[in-house]
Motif scaffolding. Structure first.
Motif, PDB file in Angstrom:
ATOM      1  N   VAL A   1       0.856  -1.192   0.000  1.00  0.00           N
ATOM      2  CA  VAL A   1       0.000   0.000   0.000  1.00  0.00           C
ATOM      3  C   VAL A   1       0.882   1.229   0.000  1.00  0.00           C
ATOM      4  O   VAL A   1       1.864   1.323   0.753  1.00  0.00           O
ATOM      5  CB  VAL A   1      -0.925  -0.023   1.230  1.00  0.00           C
ATOM      6  N   ARG A   2       0.563   2.189  -0.872  1.00  0.00           N
ATOM      7  CA  ARG A   2       1.338   3.433  -0.972  1.00  0.00           C
ATOM      8  C   ARG A   2       0.462   4.596  -0.535  1.00  0.00           C
ATOM      9  O   ARG A   2      -0.671   4.721  -0.990  1.00  0.00           O
ATOM     10  CB  ARG A   2       1.786   3.680  -2.426  1.00  0.00           C
ATOM     11  N   ARG A   3       0.984   5.456   0.314  1.00  0.00           N
ATOM     12  CA  ARG A   3       0.253   6.648   0.751  1.00  0.00           C
ATOM     13  C   ARG A   3       1.023   7.886   0.311  1.00  0.00           C
ATOM     14  O   ARG A   3       2.230   8.010   0.555  1.00  0.00           O
ATOM     15  CB  ARG A   3       0.090   6.684   2.270  1.00  0.00           C
ATOM     16  N   ILE A   4       0.303   8.810  -0.330  1.00  0.00           N
ATOM     17  CA  ILE A   4       0.862  10.100  -0.738  1.00  0.00           C
ATOM     18  C   ILE A   4      -0.127  11.162  -0.298  1.00  0.00           C
ATOM     19  O   ILE A   4      -1.091  11.472  -1.005  1.00  0.00           O
ATOM     20  CB  ILE A   4       1.105  10.163  -2.258  1.00  0.00           C
ATOM     21  N   GLY A   5       0.066  11.690   0.901  1.00  0.00           N
ATOM     22  CA  GLY A   5      -0.835  12.710   1.422  1.00  0.00           C
ATOM     23  C   GLY A   5      -2.248  12.182   1.572  1.00  0.00           C
ATOM     24  O   GLY A   5      -2.503  11.209   2.290  1.00  0.00           O
ATOM     25  N   ARG A   6      -3.177  12.814   0.856  1.00  0.00           N
ATOM     26  CA  ARG A   6      -4.587  12.425   0.911  1.00  0.00           C
ATOM     27  C   ARG A   6      -4.899  11.190   0.094  1.00  0.00           C
ATOM     28  O   ARG A   6      -6.035  10.712   0.099  1.00  0.00           O
ATOM     29  CB  ARG A   6      -5.448  13.586   0.400  1.00  0.00           C
ATOM     30  N   ILE A   7      -3.902  10.665  -0.639  1.00  0.00           N
ATOM     31  CA  ILE A   7      -4.119   9.578  -1.585  1.00  0.00           C
ATOM     32  C   ILE A   7      -3.490   8.297  -1.058  1.00  0.00           C
ATOM     33  O   ILE A   7      -2.325   8.292  -0.642  1.00  0.00           O
ATOM     34  CB  ILE A   7      -3.514   9.931  -2.961  1.00  0.00           C
ATOM     35  N   ARG A  64      -2.755  20.107  -4.770  1.00  0.00           N
ATOM     36  CA  ARG A  64      -3.681  21.010  -5.462  1.00  0.00           C
ATOM     37  C   ARG A  64      -4.944  21.153  -4.620  1.00  0.00           C
ATOM     38  O   ARG A  64      -5.927  20.450  -4.795  1.00  0.00           O
ATOM     39  CB  ARG A  64      -4.009  20.436  -6.841  1.00  0.00           C
ATOM     40  N   ARG A  65      -4.921  22.103  -3.694  1.00  0.00           N
ATOM     41  CA  ARG A  65      -6.041  22.306  -2.768  1.00  0.00           C
ATOM     42  C   ARG A  65      -6.735  23.650  -2.963  1.00  0.00           C
ATOM     43  O   ARG A  65      -7.668  23.965  -2.241  1.00  0.00           O
ATOM     44  CB  ARG A  65      -5.545  22.219  -1.317  1.00  0.00           C
ATOM     45  N   THR A  66      -6.253  24.452  -3.905  1.00  0.00           N
ATOM     46  CA  THR A  66      -6.790  25.800  -4.064  1.00  0.00           C
ATOM     47  C   THR A  66      -8.203  25.757  -4.638  1.00  0.00           C
ATOM     48  O   THR A  66      -8.605  24.816  -5.302  1.00  0.00           O
ATOM     49  CB  THR A  66      -5.888  26.627  -5.001  1.00  0.00           C
ATOM     50  N   ARG A  67      -8.964  26.790  -4.370  1.00  0.00           N
ATOM     51  CA  ARG A  67     -10.303  26.947  -4.908  1.00  0.00           C
ATOM     52  C   ARG A  67     -10.253  27.898  -6.090  1.00  0.00           C
ATOM     53  O   ARG A  67      -9.404  28.776  -6.154  1.00  0.00           O
ATOM     54  CB  ARG A  67     -11.234  27.506  -3.825  1.00  0.00           C
ATOM     55  N   PRO A  68     -11.199  27.774  -7.044  1.00  0.00           N
ATOM     56  CA  PRO A  68     -12.262  26.772  -7.053  1.00  0.00           C
ATOM     57  C   PRO A  68     -11.730  25.392  -7.437  1.00  0.00           C
ATOM     58  O   PRO A  68     -10.634  25.280  -7.974  1.00  0.00           O
ATOM     59  CB  PRO A  68     -13.213  27.299  -8.124  1.00  0.00           C
ATOM     60  N   ARG A  69     -12.515  24.372  -7.160  1.00  0.00           N
ATOM     61  CA  ARG A  69     -12.116  23.016  -7.534  1.00  0.00           C
ATOM     62  C   ARG A  69     -12.033  22.934  -9.050  1.00  0.00           C
ATOM     63  O   ARG A  69     -12.732  23.659  -9.774  1.00  0.00           O
ATOM     64  CB  ARG A  69     -13.126  21.996  -6.982  1.00  0.00           C
ATOM     65  N   PRO A  70     -11.163  22.083  -9.589  1.00  0.00           N
ATOM     66  CA  PRO A  70     -11.056  21.977 -11.053  1.00  0.00           C
ATOM     67  C   PRO A  70     -12.352  21.480 -11.675  1.00  0.00           C
ATOM     68  O   PRO A  70     -13.098  20.710 -11.079  1.00  0.00           O
ATOM     69  CB  PRO A  70      -9.915  20.965 -11.240  1.00  0.00           C
ATOM     70  N   ARG A  71     -12.611  21.952 -12.880  1.00  0.00           N
ATOM     71  CA  ARG A  71     -13.789  21.510 -13.616  1.00  0.00           C
ATOM     72  C   ARG A  71     -13.458  20.414 -14.627  1.00  0.00           C
ATOM     73  O   ARG A  71     -14.302  19.601 -14.960  1.00  0.00           O
ATOM     74  CB  ARG A  71     -14.436  22.695 -14.329  1.00  0.00           C
ATOM     75  N   ALA A  72     -12.224  20.427 -15.143  1.00  0.00           N
ATOM     76  CA  ALA A  72     -11.826  19.443 -16.154  1.00  0.00           C
ATOM     77  C   ALA A  72     -10.366  19.076 -15.957  1.00  0.00           C
ATOM     78  O   ALA A  72      -9.521  19.950 -15.756  1.00  0.00           O
ATOM     79  CB  ALA A  72     -12.050  20.000 -17.560  1.00  0.00           C
ATOM     80  N   LEU A 123      -3.720   8.048 -12.422  1.00  0.00           N
ATOM     81  CA  LEU A 123      -3.842   9.497 -12.225  1.00  0.00           C
ATOM     82  C   LEU A 123      -5.273   9.968 -12.510  1.00  0.00           C
ATOM     83  O   LEU A 123      -5.798  10.835 -11.802  1.00  0.00           O
ATOM     84  CB  LEU A 123      -2.842  10.235 -13.118  1.00  0.00           C
ATOM     85  N   ALA A 124      -5.906   9.404 -13.533  1.00  0.00           N
ATOM     86  CA  ALA A 124      -7.297   9.758 -13.822  1.00  0.00           C
ATOM     87  C   ALA A 124      -8.201   9.366 -12.660  1.00  0.00           C
ATOM     88  O   ALA A 124      -9.090  10.120 -12.249  1.00  0.00           O
ATOM     89  CB  ALA A 124      -7.755   9.087 -15.114  1.00  0.00           C
ATOM     90  N   VAL A 125      -7.976   8.181 -12.103  1.00  0.00           N
ATOM     91  CA  VAL A 125      -8.774   7.726 -10.960  1.00  0.00           C
ATOM     92  C   VAL A 125      -8.532   8.626  -9.752  1.00  0.00           C
ATOM     93  O   VAL A 125      -9.468   8.987  -9.028  1.00  0.00           O
ATOM     94  CB  VAL A 125      -8.448   6.258 -10.634  1.00  0.00           C
ATOM     95  N   ALA A 126      -7.276   9.007  -9.525  1.00  0.00           N
ATOM     96  CA  ALA A 126      -6.962   9.886  -8.389  1.00  0.00           C
ATOM     97  C   ALA A 126      -7.690  11.213  -8.510  1.00  0.00           C
ATOM     98  O   ALA A 126      -8.261  11.720  -7.533  1.00  0.00           O
ATOM     99  CB  ALA A 126      -5.456  10.111  -8.299  1.00  0.00           C
ATOM    100  N   ALA A 127      -7.705  11.801  -9.717  1.00  0.00           N
ATOM    101  CA  ALA A 127      -8.400  13.071  -9.913  1.00  0.00           C
ATOM    102  C   ALA A 127      -9.897  12.910  -9.666  1.00  0.00           C
ATOM    103  O   ALA A 127     -10.538  13.763  -9.029  1.00  0.00           O
ATOM    104  CB  ALA A 127      -8.142  13.596 -11.320  1.00  0.00           C
ATOM    105  N   ALA A 128     -10.478  11.820 -10.170  1.00  0.00           N
ATOM    106  CA  ALA A 128     -11.910  11.588  -9.977  1.00  0.00           C
ATOM    107  C   ALA A 128     -12.255  11.358  -8.513  1.00  0.00           C
ATOM    108  O   ALA A 128     -13.349  11.695  -8.061  1.00  0.00           O
ATOM    109  CB  ALA A 128     -12.347  10.380 -10.819  1.00  0.00           C
ATOM    110  N   ARG A 129     -11.341  10.785  -7.761  1.00  0.00           N
ATOM    111  CA  ARG A 129     -11.578  10.551  -6.341  1.00  0.00           C
ATOM    112  C   ARG A 129     -11.400  11.836  -5.516  1.00  0.00           C
ATOM    113  O   ARG A 129     -12.150  12.088  -4.566  1.00  0.00           O
ATOM    114  CB  ARG A 129     -10.619   9.483  -5.834  1.00  0.00           C
ATOM    115  N   LEU A 130     -10.407  12.634  -5.865  1.00  0.00           N
ATOM    116  CA  LEU A 130     -10.167  13.873  -5.118  1.00  0.00           C
ATOM    117  C   LEU A 130     -11.273  14.893  -5.341  1.00  0.00           C
ATOM    118  O   LEU A 130     -11.627  15.646  -4.422  1.00  0.00           O
ATOM    119  CB  LEU A 130      -8.820  14.470  -5.509  1.00  0.00           C
ATOM    120  N   TRP A 131     -11.826  14.926  -6.570  1.00  0.00           N
ATOM    121  CA  TRP A 131     -12.850  15.917  -6.913  1.00  0.00           C
ATOM    122  C   TRP A 131     -14.024  15.204  -7.568  1.00  0.00           C
ATOM    123  O   TRP A 131     -14.187  15.252  -8.795  1.00  0.00           O
ATOM    124  CB  TRP A 131     -12.258  16.977  -7.842  1.00  0.00           C
ATOM    125  N   PRO A 132     -14.868  14.541  -6.795  1.00  0.00           N
ATOM    126  CA  PRO A 132     -15.979  13.766  -7.373  1.00  0.00           C
ATOM    127  C   PRO A 132     -16.870  14.627  -8.262  1.00  0.00           C
ATOM    128  O   PRO A 132     -17.196  15.775  -7.928  1.00  0.00           O
ATOM    129  CB  PRO A 132     -16.738  13.276  -6.132  1.00  0.00           C
TER     130      PRO A 132
END
Length: 323
Positions: free
Chosen positions: A112-118, A160-168, A179-188
């Motif tokens: 298991v690998r942990r990188i901050g919130r991931i 990448r915690r700044t607002r607003p949350r990314p749209r794309a 990486l695609a899965v990580a982005a989808a999980r961080l910003w549902p």
């Protein structure tokens, strides 16, 4: 592990979106293969024919595509045929996808690998609590989170915690889809578009998307010029874990597709290649933010200064969502 099924349509590029609609609701991943001339004669890159050793090295300028849907449930032949007829398209081809031992070799048993919130682990692993828990099978498609280049991209997403949350978000060279899965999980709920040049990534990408309860789209294309990638621009986050030469070639187009204030993360380069890449990015209007260096590899983070973007943002018809 349940078998995969595939259904496909060979269509003019202008009808690719209509072909995608045929597979909506059934497919867990949709891929768009642009066909080179040799592939047109042999039935496309998804079959056994037409996949010579140099297929993925071609620059695809064709106007014919194979649109392929992949799922773990068999397709309803009558339903897909009816949908295709409604779009003015022929009946899709359908077949089980040949099984592969995607977990073969030295990738077995990754910790298991942990990188901050991931947190990243193999499917079936009990992962500790985290805002973004990713189940990524060790595969022959690059990207398990263990390599320094992938870890560097995940660390950039974590910061990448700044607002607003990314749209794309655009993931170039998606490989296994980590990486695609990580982005989808961080910003549902955001629009996540993934792209790769290698047709072999389609099956492991689909498996990993499903393992995480997501529907993600994979576009098979060389670079950022594919119509499906241009349509969703500008991107608030662009991830490109490639190699030095492809990154240098794609730098102008990546810069054009980045949204004002957008984050661009480039990896897959050696430390000695970092400075010339940074110079190239600066020439194309991207401002350096930071570099991560580990085990001889570098991950470079740049941003597009705020200002007017020269084109409209397209809609995303394939946002990730839970199954």
């Amino acid at each position: 592990m349940s078998p995969l099924w595939r259904a496909w349509l060979t269509v003019p590029e202008a009808r690719a979106a209509a072909a995608e609609r045929v597979f909506e609701g059934w497919a867990e991943a949709v891929s768009v293969f642009e066909l080179a001339s040799a592939d047109r004669r042999s039935g496309g890159p998804s079959g056994n024919a037409g996949r010579g050793s140099d297929w993925a090295s071609e620059i695809w300028l064709a106007e014919v595509c194979v649109v392929e849907g992949i799922a773990t449930t068999p397709p309803d032949a009558a339903e897909l045929a009816c949908r295709a007829a409604g779009e003015g398209l022929p009946t899709p081809g359908m077949a089980p996808l040949a099984a592969h031992d995607w977990a073969a070799g030295s990738h077995k048993g990754l910790a298991v690998r942990r990188i901050g919130r991931i947190v990243v682990g193999d499917p079936g692993t009990a992962l500790p609590p985290a805002p973004a828990r990713l189940y990524i099978a060790a595969t022959n498609a690059f990207g398990t989170g263990a390599h320094p280049t992938t870890a560097g991209c995940l660390a950039a997403l974590n910061r990448r915690r700044t607002r607003p949350r990314p749209r794309a978000v655009l993931d170039l060279g998606a490989g296994s889809g980590v990486l695609a899965v990580a982005a989808a999980r961080l910003w549902p709920g955001i629009c996540v578009v993934a792209s790769d040049i290698d047709p072999a990534t389609a099956a492991p990408f689909a498996r990993n998307a499903r393992a995480n309860g997501l529907r993600l789209r994979l576009v098979l294309a060389d670079g950022v010029g594919h119509a499906a990638l241009r349509a969703r621009a500008p991107y608030d986050v662009i991830l490109a874990n490639l190699l030095y030469r492809p990154l240098m070639r794609l730098a102008p187009e990546i810069a054009r597709r980045a949204a004002p204030g957008g984050l661009v993360v480039l990896s897959g380069i050696l430390q000695r290649q970092e400075y010339p890449l940074r110079l190239a990015l600066r020439r194309h209007g991207l401002r350096f933010r930071r570099a991560q260096r580990r085990d001889g590899w570098s991950t470079v983070e740049v941003e597009r200064p705020r200002g007017r973007y020269p084109g409209p943002r397209g809609s995303c018809r394939h946002p990730p969502f839970r199954l």
